[in-house]
Write a protein that holds these residues in place. Structure first.
Motif, PDB file in Angstrom:
ATOM      1  N   ASP A  35     -31.019   5.287 -12.064  1.00  0.00           N
ATOM      2  CA  ASP A  35     -32.043   4.453 -12.705  1.00  0.00           C
ATOM      3  C   ASP A  35     -32.639   5.144 -13.930  1.00  0.00           C
ATOM      4  O   ASP A  35     -33.727   5.717 -13.890  1.00  0.00           O
ATOM      5  CB  ASP A  35     -33.125   4.073 -11.680  1.00  0.00           C
ATOM      6  CG  ASP A  35     -32.601   3.120 -10.620  1.00  0.00           C
ATOM      7  OD1 ASP A  35     -31.627   2.390 -10.901  1.00  0.00           O
ATOM      8  OD2 ASP A  35     -33.149   3.111  -9.505  1.00  0.00           O
ATOM      9  N   ARG A 209     -35.950   7.478   2.415  1.00  0.00           N
ATOM     10  CA  ARG A 209     -36.760   8.630   2.054  1.00  0.00           C
ATOM     11  C   ARG A 209     -36.486   9.776   3.025  1.00  0.00           C
ATOM     12  O   ARG A 209     -36.819   9.684   4.204  1.00  0.00           O
ATOM     13  CB  ARG A 209     -38.268   8.278   2.097  1.00  0.00           C
ATOM     14  CG  ARG A 209     -38.706   7.344   0.971  1.00  0.00           C
ATOM     15  CD  ARG A 209     -38.578   8.030  -0.376  1.00  0.00           C
ATOM     16  NE  ARG A 209     -38.897   7.161  -1.517  1.00  0.00           N
ATOM     17  CZ  ARG A 209     -38.010   6.453  -2.219  1.00  0.00           C
ATOM     18  NH1 ARG A 209     -36.727   6.478  -1.891  1.00  0.00           N
ATOM     19  NH2 ARG A 209     -38.391   5.749  -3.255  1.00  0.00           N
ATOM     20  N   GLY A 238     -32.463   6.578  -4.808  1.00  0.00           N
ATOM     21  CA  GLY A 238     -32.705   6.798  -6.232  1.00  0.00           C
ATOM     22  C   GLY A 238     -33.484   8.066  -6.459  1.00  0.00           C
ATOM     23  O   GLY A 238     -32.928   9.175  -6.506  1.00  0.00           O
ATOM     24  N   ARG A 239     -34.802   7.912  -6.570  1.00  0.00           N
ATOM     25  CA  ARG A 239     -35.649   9.023  -6.992  1.00  0.00           C
ATOM     26  C   ARG A 239     -35.559  10.296  -6.153  1.00  0.00           C
ATOM     27  O   ARG A 239     -35.666  11.388  -6.724  1.00  0.00           O
ATOM     28  CB  ARG A 239     -37.099   8.532  -7.116  1.00  0.00           C
ATOM     29  CG  ARG A 239     -37.280   7.612  -8.330  1.00  0.00           C
ATOM     30  CD  ARG A 239     -38.509   6.755  -8.248  1.00  0.00           C
ATOM     31  NE  ARG A 239     -38.368   5.725  -7.214  1.00  0.00           N
ATOM     32  CZ  ARG A 239     -39.287   4.798  -6.953  1.00  0.00           C
ATOM     33  NH1 ARG A 239     -40.410   4.782  -7.650  1.00  0.00           N
ATOM     34  NH2 ARG A 239     -39.070   3.901  -6.018  1.00  0.00           N
TER      35      ARG A 239
HETATM   36  O1  C5P Z   1     -35.862   5.429  -6.229  1.00  0.00           O
HETATM   37  P1  C5P Z   1     -35.572   4.631  -4.993  1.00  0.00           P
HETATM   38  O2  C5P Z   1     -34.832   5.434  -3.934  1.00  0.00           O
HETATM   39  O3  C5P Z   1     -36.786   3.931  -4.432  1.00  0.00           O
HETATM   40  O4  C5P Z   1     -34.537   3.521  -5.504  1.00  0.00           O
HETATM   41  C1  C5P Z   1     -34.103   2.486  -4.718  1.00  0.00           C
HETATM   42  C2  C5P Z   1     -33.105   1.679  -5.483  1.00  0.00           C
HETATM   43  O5  C5P Z   1     -32.724   0.570  -4.684  1.00  0.00           O
HETATM   44  C3  C5P Z   1     -33.602   1.110  -6.802  1.00  0.00           C
HETATM   45  O6  C5P Z   1     -32.538   1.265  -7.731  1.00  0.00           O
HETATM   46  C4  C5P Z   1     -33.870  -0.352  -6.526  1.00  0.00           C
HETATM   47  O7  C5P Z   1     -33.519  -1.184  -7.611  1.00  0.00           O
HETATM   48  C5  C5P Z   1     -32.939  -0.642  -5.371  1.00  0.00           C
HETATM   49  N1  C5P Z   1     -33.352  -1.700  -4.458  1.00  0.00           N
HETATM   50  C6  C5P Z   1     -34.538  -1.694  -3.750  1.00  0.00           C
HETATM   51  N2  C5P Z   1     -34.854  -2.736  -2.904  1.00  0.00           N
HETATM   52  C7  C5P Z   1     -34.007  -3.752  -2.759  1.00  0.00           C
HETATM   53  C8  C5P Z   1     -32.790  -3.767  -3.457  1.00  0.00           C
HETATM   54  C9  C5P Z   1     -32.488  -2.712  -4.288  1.00  0.00           C
HETATM   55  O8  C5P Z   1     -35.297  -0.739  -3.866  1.00  0.00           O
HETATM   56  N3  C5P Z   1     -34.266  -4.723  -1.904  1.00  0.00           N
END
Ligand code: C5P
Length: 260
Positions: A35, A209, A238-239
């Motif tokens: 991202d 997480r 992601g993060r």
């Molecule tokens: O950074 P983080 O781990 O929160 O990123 C989660 C990823 O999953 C993001 O790229 C977000 O667009 C994606 N996502 C989400 N919830 C959903 C579908 C996709 O967080 N229902």
């Protein structure tokens, strides 16, 4: 946007996107979300993660900045690419978008289950037709149920009186009946989804997480091990990886937790 059917065709491929929670190594179940709006940064991170994991995700931030070329470049690095644009429009538009995503070589992509039955059916039909034209295996189409950033109160604010768990079930049933390959949901709903959709469905869970990690804007989260135990086929992270001091070490720690 009237693109020629023939342009931008990536090489035919045989993506191995197996469903279900069984068998696959952790590296084929972990999807790192790149991202960032900067293709250079995304590719640099992807090169560092190469060999360690099989999947990366291109979401809105990266796709809207860099376009289809980033999908081709990540595929040429050897990654399977999950294109997460959460399509939600009239069936005609979604039909066109699915054809494009298939032609550019996405291995899996998202539609919003809330777009309705006709839209979901159009997505599946368009994907199959486009794949046949380029003689490729159709990408997997997974339907987003309720965003992992939403909780019951947030659903109430948009006029939905059901709990998130109830709403996820309603939308997953619709997606299944429309022929989608699986769903995107929070890890909290993964076991119900596995039961509802069967062993071969894709159950893709963001909101992951690792223990001790900040939730950020995610409302419905679980650890990698909890998500897998609940029946998730793929975990989107992601993060916790991209924001880590060492993304490689962070990814390794998640893979270890997934394998344990
Ligand atoms: O950074 P983080 O781990 O929160 O990123 C989660 C990823 O999953 C993001 O790229 C977000 O667009 C994606 N996502 C989400 N919830 C959903 C579908 C996709 O967080 N229902």
């Amino acid at each position: 946007m009237l693109e020629d059917e023939g342009c931008g065709i990536s090489q035919p491929r045989q993506a191995d996107v197996s469903g279900g929670a069984r068998g696959d190594a952790a590296k084929d179940k972990l999807i790192v979300a790149l991202d960032t709006a900067d293709a250079g940064k995304a590719l640099e991170l992807a090169r560092r993660l190469r060999g360690l994991l099989g999947w990366v995700k291109v979401g809105m931030t990266l796709y809207y900045a860099e376009g289809p070329q980033i999908v081709r470049e990540l595929r040429s690095l050897g990654f399977k690419v999950f294109v997460d644009l959460k399509l939600n429009d009239i069936p005609h538009q979604v039909d066109g978008a699915c054809r494009t995503l298939t032609r550019i070589g996405a291995d899996m992509f998202t539609v919003h289950a809330g777009g309705g039955r006709a839209m979901l059916e159009a997505a599946m039909a368009a994907t199959a037709v486009a794949a046949q034209k380029v003689r490729a295996t159709p990408p997997k189409v997974v339907a987003v149920t309720v965003l992992t950033s939403l909780d019951d109160a947030a659903l109430g604010e948009i006029g939905i009186g059901r709990t998130t768990a109830e709403q996820v079930e309603v939308l997953a049933t619709l997606a299944r009946d429309a022929g989608c390959d699986g769903v995107v949901c929070s890890p909290n709903e993964a076991s119900v989804m596995r039961e509802l959709l069967g062993a071969d469905a894709l159950v893709v869970t963001p909101g992951i997480r690792p223990t001790g990690e900040a939730a950020g804007d995610q409302a419905r989260t679980a650890t990698p091990a909890e998500a897998l135990a609940a029946g998730a086929s793929h975990l989107v992270v992601g993060r916790p990886v991209t924001g880590a001091e060492s993304p490689v070490e962070a990814a390794k720690a998640i893979l270890k937790e997934m394998s344990s």
